[in-house]
Design an enzyme around this catalytic site. Sequence first.
Site, PDB file in Angstrom:
ATOM      1  N   HIS A  54       0.828  -1.218   0.000  1.00 29.11           N
ATOM      2  CA  HIS A  54       0.000   0.000   0.000  1.00 29.11           C
ATOM      3  C   HIS A  54       0.860   1.265   0.000  1.00 29.11           C
ATOM      4  O   HIS A  54       0.518   2.283   0.596  1.00 29.11           O
ATOM      5  CB  HIS A  54      -0.957   0.012   1.197  1.00 29.11           C
ATOM      6  CG  HIS A  54      -1.937  -1.113   1.210  1.00 29.11           C
ATOM      7  ND1 HIS A  54      -3.122  -1.075   0.496  1.00 29.11           N
ATOM      8  CD2 HIS A  54      -1.905  -2.318   1.816  1.00 29.11           C
ATOM      9  CE1 HIS A  54      -3.786  -2.210   0.685  1.00 29.11           C
ATOM     10  NE2 HIS A  54      -3.057  -2.977   1.473  1.00 29.11           N
ATOM     11  N   ASN A 127     -10.298  -3.352   1.816  1.00 21.89           N
ATOM     12  CA  ASN A 127      -9.952  -3.236   0.401  1.00 21.89           C
ATOM     13  C   ASN A 127     -11.208  -2.939  -0.406  1.00 21.89           C
ATOM     14  O   ASN A 127     -12.315  -2.866   0.136  1.00 21.89           O
ATOM     15  CB  ASN A 127      -9.305  -4.528  -0.110  1.00 21.89           C
ATOM     16  CG  ASN A 127      -7.878  -4.709   0.360  1.00 21.89           C
ATOM     17  OD1 ASN A 127      -7.131  -3.743   0.517  1.00 21.89           O
ATOM     18  ND2 ASN A 127      -7.486  -5.952   0.586  1.00 21.89           N
TER      19      ASN A 127
END
Length: 486
Positions: A54, A127
């Site tokens: 990320h 997510n």
Amino acid sequence: MSENRLTTATGSPVADNQNSQTAGYQGPILMQDVHLIEKLAAFNRERIPERVVHAKGAGAFGYFEVTHDVSEFTRAKFLSTVGKRTPVLIRFSTVAGEKGSADTERDPRGFAIKFYTEEGNYDLVGNNTPVFFIRDPLKFPDFIHSQKRHPVTNCKNPDAIWDFWSLSPESIHQVTILFSNRGTPRTYRHMHGYGSHTFQWVNEAGQGVWVKYHIRTEQGIENWRRHEAVQLAGEDPDYSTRDLFESIQRKEYPEWSVWVQIIPFDEARNYRFDVFDVTQTISQKDYPLIPVGRIVLNRNPDNYFAQIEQAAFSPANVVPGITFSPDKMLQGRLFAYADAHRYRLGINHTQLPVNRPLSPVTNYQRDGAMRVDGNGGDSVYYEPNSFHGPKQDPAASEPGLSLQGLSGSYAYPQNQFYTQAGDLYRLLPESEKTDLIDNIAASLGQAQKNIQLRQIGHFYKADQEYGQRIAEALHLAEAAPTDLQD
């Protein structure tokens, strides 16, 4: 000792590298699983200073507003009253790419929400997909390694990517989502978010239920097709980052509705899928979505580094009325995320303005690198004490789970890999099936033939047509399905 024997960093042999140790089959992970702890801790320290995963992200501030009464399910104060607003920060991100990677790469998108509640910060770290590739944190470092660059060529390695997936058949549900057009969302505003894991809500009476979060975009779902995403990666690799910032600047504030699925404890025990398996979804026909509230993003950061890059999210950050489940991946993340922040930002990262809770912080933690407050001044610095220092609050405890079984490493059943992936394939419109096959073939076709054959076998098991069309796209149609399922 054989050089092929897997060992810990101190040379001890590893008995099981696929399944974490748990208290019984569905019990939580044990702290005595020193291999898991060492593996996650070492993984968190592989990169400095950007996030290991990320790394490329964008974010904005706004608010969460309760629109429906859910107090019968949870005592969380920020969910207690219709109309109540709580400040939030959301960070969106790609997962595998580095900080300079393109926003439109085929990748899951992180969807991390920080609620600044009166009872402390609550982080919902999810997510844009309802499932994940693996379901045991012991496999997570290996999974991410397979997605990263080859240690010799420093290029992405399709052999590693597909080798890992083909040897981890539980990934096929997420792989199907990833290689559909949902794997390349048009913008961060045009995608749903999910908590992915099963969590627990507890009400004032101490009664618990399992809960799954769904955050649904009000802008509508929009995705790129593969050639569009590839072209845009070259023309404007920061497309989604720019879009989020500029939409808020134009006062076109993105909005999401927040929903949950509620699953009673007794029904979860006998549900047709394991509700703690993050590679599986829970049918909305069985447990319909219940509305909770809405999220609006209406303020851009004043400084990206201070407010987005330094933002630290962890699923371990909960508030009274919300707690955990025996989901193995969730249990591993409870340690790994906070540990990553302690390494990347330091032990006092919660004192940074973007991470600082709105509620008072009263504890006995002192010193450490980059301490930025008064370090407790001359207040008492140990507990228990006779000087009226902060004391524990038994009212904040949550009810325990009933556990049974022997400690050990438990594998999941092998018969639930393919059902939901096949169901998803059959639900897709024909045009999206065609794109899915094209997207998979373009990527899988770069891997070695033996890896292609192994992976095609998984697609055949999910759906006969699914496997056949991929085999034809890769010019492997002459191989019979039975030959592909070894």
